[in-house]
Design a protein around this motif. Structure first.
Motif, short mmCIF file in Angstrom:
data_model
loop_
_atom_site.label_atom_id
_atom_site.label_comp_id
_atom_site.label_asym_id
_atom_site.label_seq_id
_atom_site.Cartn_x
_atom_site.Cartn_y
_atom_site.Cartn_z
N ILE A 27 -1.20 41.41 -40.23
CA ILE A 27 -0.25 41.67 -41.32
C ILE A 27 1.14 41.16 -40.94
N ASP A 28 1.82 40.53 -41.89
CA ASP A 28 3.24 40.19 -41.76
C ASP A 28 4.05 41.22 -42.53
N ARG A 29 5.24 41.54 -42.02
CA ARG A 29 6.00 42.66 -42.56
C ARG A 29 7.48 42.29 -42.68
N SER A 30 8.11 42.73 -43.76
CA SER A 30 9.56 42.66 -43.90
C SER A 30 10.07 44.07 -44.10
N LEU A 31 11.20 44.38 -43.47
CA LEU A 31 11.75 45.73 -43.51
C LEU A 31 13.24 45.68 -43.80
N ALA A 32 13.69 46.59 -44.67
CA ALA A 32 15.11 46.72 -44.97
C ALA A 32 15.48 48.20 -44.96
N VAL A 33 16.61 48.53 -44.41
CA VAL A 33 17.12 49.90 -44.46
C VAL A 33 17.84 50.09 -45.79
N ALA A 57 22.48 44.96 -44.10
CA ALA A 57 21.82 43.85 -43.41
C ALA A 57 20.72 43.24 -44.27
N GLU A 58 20.47 41.98 -44.04
CA GLU A 58 19.36 41.31 -44.71
C GLU A 58 18.04 41.86 -44.17
N PRO A 59 16.99 41.88 -44.99
CA PRO A 59 15.68 42.33 -44.51
C PRO A 59 15.23 41.52 -43.29
N PHE A 60 14.47 42.18 -42.44
CA PHE A 60 14.00 41.58 -41.19
C PHE A 60 12.51 41.37 -41.28
N ALA A 61 12.05 40.12 -41.06
CA ALA A 61 10.63 39.79 -41.13
C ALA A 61 10.07 39.70 -39.71
N ILE A 99 16.91 57.61 -41.38
CA ILE A 99 17.10 56.51 -42.34
C ILE A 99 15.87 56.44 -43.25
N THR A 100 16.03 55.76 -44.37
CA THR A 100 14.91 55.40 -45.23
C THR A 100 14.81 53.89 -45.24
N ASP A 101 13.60 53.38 -45.01
CA ASP A 101 13.43 51.93 -45.04
C ASP A 101 12.42 51.53 -46.11
N LEU A 102 12.52 50.27 -46.52
CA LEU A 102 11.59 49.67 -47.47
C LEU A 102 10.77 48.64 -46.71
N ASN A 103 9.44 48.71 -46.88
CA ASN A 103 8.52 47.84 -46.16
C ASN A 103 7.67 47.04 -47.13
N LEU A 104 7.65 45.73 -46.96
CA LEU A 104 6.74 44.87 -47.70
C LEU A 104 5.80 44.23 -46.69
N MET A 105 4.49 44.39 -46.91
CA MET A 105 3.50 43.85 -45.99
C MET A 105 2.48 43.00 -46.74
N HIS A 131 5.29 36.28 -48.15
CA HIS A 131 6.21 37.06 -48.97
C HIS A 131 7.65 36.83 -48.54
N GLU A 132 8.56 37.26 -49.42
CA GLU A 132 9.99 37.25 -49.14
C GLU A 132 10.58 38.52 -49.73
N MET A 133 11.64 39.02 -49.09
CA MET A 133 12.36 40.18 -49.60
C MET A 133 13.85 39.90 -49.53
N GLU A 134 14.59 40.24 -50.59
CA GLU A 134 16.03 40.06 -50.55
C GLU A 134 16.73 41.14 -51.37
N ARG A 135 18.00 41.36 -51.05
CA ARG A 135 18.83 42.29 -51.82
C ARG A 135 19.50 41.52 -52.96
N MET A 136 19.58 42.15 -54.13
CA MET A 136 20.28 41.56 -55.27
C MET A 136 21.25 42.59 -55.82
N ARG A 137 22.53 42.33 -55.67
CA ARG A 137 23.54 43.23 -56.23
C ARG A 137 23.82 42.81 -57.67
N VAL A 138 23.70 43.77 -58.57
CA VAL A 138 23.83 43.50 -60.00
C VAL A 138 25.13 44.14 -60.49
#
Length: 198
Positions: free
Chosen positions: A60-66, A88-92, A108-114, A122-129
């Motif tokens: 599995i490949d994983r990206s994580l963001a706090v 910080a940018e998500p870490f893969a 902390i609470t983190d978000l994980n995409l696997m 996959h890719e994960m990024e922050r988008m400020r609206v």
């Protein structure tokens, strides 16, 4: 799968970590009935309250963001160390490598995409609206998670409103009919696509 599916925060599924060291909140998984050893991709949140090892997921490949809390230091065997906080940018990193977390200042609470490495990337990024933003993405699947604020997503001329920790799952058909996003808040944008043959 429907072209678009709203995943309200109240419907996210809670379960123990694979290593039993905490609790994870599953937002979405494919296939829908997959377990932790058989998914193609999975998006989840977890609260990390103490220093210690992460669960290991072979292949599995994983990206994580706090997304909440002061942050943490991650140490991944064969990769190195990384400091993560809500800015910080998500870490893969490969989820099958031993990984240890050290909290900077409390839970902390983190978000994980696997994604399963053999078939998906996959890719994960922050988008400020802060007003209208284009949602021009090319992917098989996009998952949007509202971290904070209130964000509306335009699909088929209608607006789907996302409150904090609501998510929206959009497949290729839905993306073809998607417009943009509006409102004020922070979105995590997760893109998943099949791996092209070498």
């Amino acid at each position: 799968m429907a072209p678009m599916r709203l995943l309200p925060a109240v419907g996210h599924r809670r379960m123990p970590w694979k290593n039993g060291g905490g609790e994870t909140v599953e937002i979405a998984i494919s296939p829908a009935d997959a377990g932790l050893d058989g998914f193609d991709w999975r998006l989840s949140m977890a609260t990390v309250a103490i220093d210690g090892p992460f669960s290991v997921f072979p292949g599995i490949d994983r990206s994580l963001a706090v997304i909440r809390g002061a942050g943490m230091e991650l140490s991944v065997a064969g990769v190195g160390s990384c400091s993560l906080d809500p800015a910080a940018e998500p870490f893969a990193f490969p989820a099958d490598q031993p990984t240890t977390a050290r909290l900077i200042d409390g839970p902390i609470t983190d978000l994980n995409l696997m994604t399963r490495r053999a078939g998906f990337v996959h890719e994960m990024e922050r988008m400020r609206v802060a007003g209208p933003v284009d949602l021009a993405v090319v992917s098989e699947v996009v998952l949007l998670l509202c971290v904070s604020g209130q964000v509306g997503v335009q699909i088929r001329g209608e607006t789907v409103d996302l409150a904090p920790l609501d998510a929206l799952l959009i497949d290729r058909r839905g993306l073809a009919e998607a417009g943009g996003v509006d409102g004020e808040g922070l979105l995590m944008v997760c893109r998943i696509r099949e791996r092209m043959p070498a």
